[in-house]
Enzyme design. Structure first.
Site, PDB file in Angstrom:
ATOM      1  N   GLY A  58      39.102  33.003  48.585  1.00  0.00           N
ATOM      2  CA  GLY A  58      37.958  33.073  49.025  1.00  0.00           C
ATOM      3  C   GLY A  58      37.064  34.571  49.449  1.00  0.00           C
ATOM      4  O   GLY A  58      37.471  35.414  48.957  1.00  0.00           O
ATOM      5  N   HIS A 112      33.245  37.288  45.371  1.00  0.00           N
ATOM      6  CA  HIS A 112      32.310  38.396  45.181  1.00  0.00           C
ATOM      7  C   HIS A 112      32.287  38.344  43.754  1.00  0.00           C
ATOM      8  O   HIS A 112      32.921  37.488  43.039  1.00  0.00           O
ATOM      9  CB  HIS A 112      32.871  39.686  45.934  1.00  0.00           C
ATOM     10  CG  HIS A 112      34.006  40.099  45.631  1.00  0.00           C
ATOM     11  ND1 HIS A 112      34.553  40.341  44.184  1.00  0.00           N
ATOM     12  CD2 HIS A 112      35.182  40.106  46.487  1.00  0.00           C
ATOM     13  CE1 HIS A 112      36.111  40.565  44.458  1.00  0.00           C
ATOM     14  NE2 HIS A 112      36.328  40.484  45.581  1.00  0.00           N
ATOM     15  N   GLY A 163      33.557  40.129  41.329  1.00  0.00           N
ATOM     16  CA  GLY A 163      35.062  40.258  40.799  1.00  0.00           C
ATOM     17  C   GLY A 163      35.789  38.664  40.446  1.00  0.00           C
ATOM     18  O   GLY A 163      35.998  38.352  39.340  1.00  0.00           O
ATOM     19  N   HIS A 164      35.603  37.894  41.562  1.00  0.00           N
ATOM     20  CA  HIS A 164      36.021  36.558  41.355  1.00  0.00           C
ATOM     21  C   HIS A 164      35.197  35.711  40.309  1.00  0.00           C
ATOM     22  O   HIS A 164      35.621  35.023  39.445  1.00  0.00           O
ATOM     23  CB  HIS A 164      35.986  35.679  42.804  1.00  0.00           C
ATOM     24  CG  HIS A 164      36.692  36.328  43.763  1.00  0.00           C
ATOM     25  ND1 HIS A 164      36.144  36.972  45.024  1.00  0.00           N
ATOM     26  CD2 HIS A 164      38.103  36.428  43.994  1.00  0.00           C
ATOM     27  CE1 HIS A 164      37.275  37.267  45.780  1.00  0.00           C
ATOM     28  NE2 HIS A 164      38.201  36.822  45.185  1.00  0.00           N
ATOM     29  N   GLN A 187      52.040  34.950  51.885  1.00  0.00           N
ATOM     30  CA  GLN A 187      52.043  36.246  51.096  1.00  0.00           C
ATOM     31  C   GLN A 187      51.577  37.285  52.239  1.00  0.00           C
ATOM     32  O   GLN A 187      51.179  38.327  51.634  1.00  0.00           O
ATOM     33  CB  GLN A 187      51.200  36.241  50.145  1.00  0.00           C
ATOM     34  CG  GLN A 187      49.680  36.016  49.956  1.00  0.00           C
ATOM     35  CD  GLN A 187      48.820  35.926  48.936  1.00  0.00           C
ATOM     36  OE1 GLN A 187      49.024  34.997  48.275  1.00  0.00           O
ATOM     37  NE2 GLN A 187      47.982  36.828  48.441  1.00  0.00           N
ATOM     38  N   VAL A 236      35.913  44.590  38.726  1.00  0.00           N
ATOM     39  CA  VAL A 236      34.499  44.551  38.709  1.00  0.00           C
ATOM     40  C   VAL A 236      34.355  45.433  40.163  1.00  0.00           C
ATOM     41  O   VAL A 236      35.175  45.482  41.064  1.00  0.00           O
ATOM     42  CB  VAL A 236      33.974  43.438  39.140  1.00  0.00           C
ATOM     43  CG1 VAL A 236      32.491  43.509  39.175  1.00  0.00           C
ATOM     44  CG2 VAL A 236      34.265  42.425  37.758  1.00  0.00           C
ATOM     45  N   ARG A 253      38.053  42.456  51.392  1.00  0.00           N
ATOM     46  CA  ARG A 253      38.375  43.201  52.613  1.00  0.00           C
ATOM     47  C   ARG A 253      37.350  44.280  52.909  1.00  0.00           C
ATOM     48  O   ARG A 253      37.229  44.838  54.072  1.00  0.00           O
ATOM     49  CB  ARG A 253      39.467  44.014  52.394  1.00  0.00           C
ATOM     50  CG  ARG A 253      41.037  42.870  52.531  1.00  0.00           C
ATOM     51  CD  ARG A 253      42.153  43.705  52.750  1.00  0.00           C
ATOM     52  NE  ARG A 253      43.189  42.842  53.050  1.00  0.00           N
ATOM     53  CZ  ARG A 253      43.997  42.185  52.168  1.00  0.00           C
ATOM     54  NH1 ARG A 253      43.793  42.148  51.026  1.00  0.00           N
ATOM     55  NH2 ARG A 253      45.012  41.502  52.765  1.00  0.00           N
TER      56      ARG A 253
HETATM   57  P1  AMP Z   1      42.115  37.230  45.908  1.00  0.00           P
HETATM   58  O1  AMP Z   1      40.948  36.363  46.386  1.00  0.00           O
HETATM   59  O2  AMP Z   1      41.777  38.807  46.450  1.00  0.00           O
HETATM   60  O3  AMP Z   1      43.424  37.080  45.888  1.00  0.00           O
HETATM   61  O4  AMP Z   1      41.508  37.451  44.430  1.00  0.00           O
HETATM   62  C1  AMP Z   1      41.567  36.328  43.428  1.00  0.00           C
HETATM   63  C2  AMP Z   1      41.447  36.922  42.009  1.00  0.00           C
HETATM   64  O5  AMP Z   1      40.346  37.633  41.944  1.00  0.00           O
HETATM   65  C3  AMP Z   1      42.819  37.738  41.470  1.00  0.00           C
HETATM   66  O6  AMP Z   1      43.020  37.445  40.443  1.00  0.00           O
HETATM   67  C4  AMP Z   1      42.245  39.173  41.821  1.00  0.00           C
HETATM   68  O7  AMP Z   1      42.814  40.069  40.951  1.00  0.00           O
HETATM   69  C5  AMP Z   1      40.887  38.959  41.279  1.00  0.00           C
HETATM   70  N1  AMP Z   1      39.935  40.020  41.698  1.00  0.00           N
HETATM   71  C6  AMP Z   1      39.732  40.452  43.120  1.00  0.00           C
HETATM   72  N2  AMP Z   1      38.899  41.517  43.067  1.00  0.00           N
HETATM   73  C7  AMP Z   1      38.549  41.650  41.834  1.00  0.00           C
HETATM   74  C8  AMP Z   1      37.593  42.491  41.240  1.00  0.00           C
HETATM   75  N3  AMP Z   1      37.096  43.662  42.139  1.00  0.00           N
HETATM   76  N4  AMP Z   1      37.576  42.638  39.859  1.00  0.00           N
HETATM   77  C9  AMP Z   1      37.976  41.701  39.184  1.00  0.00           C
HETATM   78  N5  AMP Z   1      39.017  40.802  39.577  1.00  0.00           N
HETATM   79  C10 AMP Z   1      39.243  40.714  40.764  1.00  0.00           C
END
Ligand code: AMP
Length: 291
Positions: free
Chosen positions: A31, A34, A36-37, A61, A180, A191
């Site tokens: 959650g 952004h 990236g997600h 984790q 991204v 974060r």
């Molecule tokens: P998280 O919510 O941080 O656990 O991330 C969920 C998914 O989004 C994971 O597969 C991350 O690698 C991917 N992710 C997080 N930040 C980015 C980013 N800046 N660019 C591409 N993928 C991302």
């Protein structure tokens, strides 16, 4: 967009969709979404008939109780963003929905990570990858996707999940999307929103250090590249935890550029009390299959 909170309901809904021949893409997240997600949601929408995103801050984790407690939670905004991307389904379970029996491991596989979890994030965050393997395995079991989408941003994480899929012969294809970044190069991360103005201003140094390493790969020995990067990153409020050049196949540190066809620079840097990670591929085999 449909919202599911219950495992059973999601599981039976998706079983019906699968029976009708629909291809399912799955984007697991914690959650505070952004770009990236959302880039992964878009990739999934292109490749599949149905895209499922999960938002679950997985307690197993986190090795630091305060980090877990302070992890940003913005579900209303997340729902808006996913709906705007035409994501088909959001899975937003409670902890007890994922781990119904506290004594139970949640169906965690017994899996030898063959040292992939020993260095970098694994060395600094004890138990982290066991938690990641546990939750991704559990989520794959519930969703049963044809394709799983993860970001290059978490290099060690997707390498370990790829290993899990291979070793357990799970019927899912891992697709890795590029990192991204913000306009100034900072890798997007949930974060980042906790950074002070000063830390936010300094944080792009992380990407600059990675780019400099890429630039120097043919010029300097590995040891000198690492030392230079650590020096660059040691500027308050930044404090580097590690800067490693690893073999992308097995995550072991490389001693020289010639020793492998796949070199990745990986780093973790504290910005005040926020821990940021990033990486850059410095040398890539031609037939790299995950990208
Ligand atoms: P998280 O919510 O941080 O656990 O991330 C969920 C998914 O989004 C994971 O597969 C991350 O690698 C991917 N992710 C997080 N930040 C980015 C980013 N800046 N660019 C591409 N993928 C991302």
């Amino acid at each position: 967009m449909l919202l599911f909170k219950q495992t059973e309901k999601l599981n039976s809904y998706l079983a019906r969709e699968r029976k009708q021949g629909r291809k399912i893409g799955f984007v697991p997240t914690m959650g505070a979404l952004h770009e990236g997600h959302l880039s992964l949601v878009r990739a999934s929408r292109q490749d599949n008939d149905l895209t499922v995103c999960s938002v679950f801050v997985n307690p197993t984790q986190f090795n630091d109780a305060e980090d877990l407690q302070k992890y940003p939670r913005t579900i209303e905004r997340d729902i808006e963003l996913l709906a705007a991307e035409n994501c088909d389904l959001l899975f937003w379970p409670t902890v007890s929905e994922i781990y119904p029996d506290e004594a139970d491991s949640g169906g965690a596989p017994v899996l030898d990570l063959e040292g992939l979890d020993e260095r970098m994030e694994g060395a600094h965050r004890p138990g982290h990858f066991q938690g990641v393997v546990q939750v991704v395995h559990r989520l794959l079991d519930i969703v049963g996707p044809h394709r799983l989408y993860m970001g290059q941003k978490d290099f060690q994480q997707f390498t370990i999940i790829r290993h899990m899929i291979d070793r357990l012969h799970l019927p899912v294809k891992l697709v890795v999307g590029p990192t991204v970044r913000e306009a100034d190069g900072l890798a997007m991360s949930s974060r980042n929103r906790r950074l002070s103005a000063e830390a936010r201003q300094m944080a792009p140094r992380i990407y600059q250090a990675l780019l400099h390493a890429a630039d120097q790969i043919e010029e300097q020995p590995v040891k000198a590249i690492k030392e230079e990067a650590l020096n660059k990153l040691n500027t308050p409020p930044l404090r580097p935890e590690y800067f490693e050049l690893v073999d992308g196949h097995n995550l072991k540190p490389v001693q020289s550029v010639e020793s492998t066809d796949y070199i990745v620079a990986c780093t973790a840097v504290w910005a005040d009390d926020i821990r940021l990670i990033d990486n850059l591929i410095l040398k890539k085999p031609e037939d790299l299959r995950t990208f």
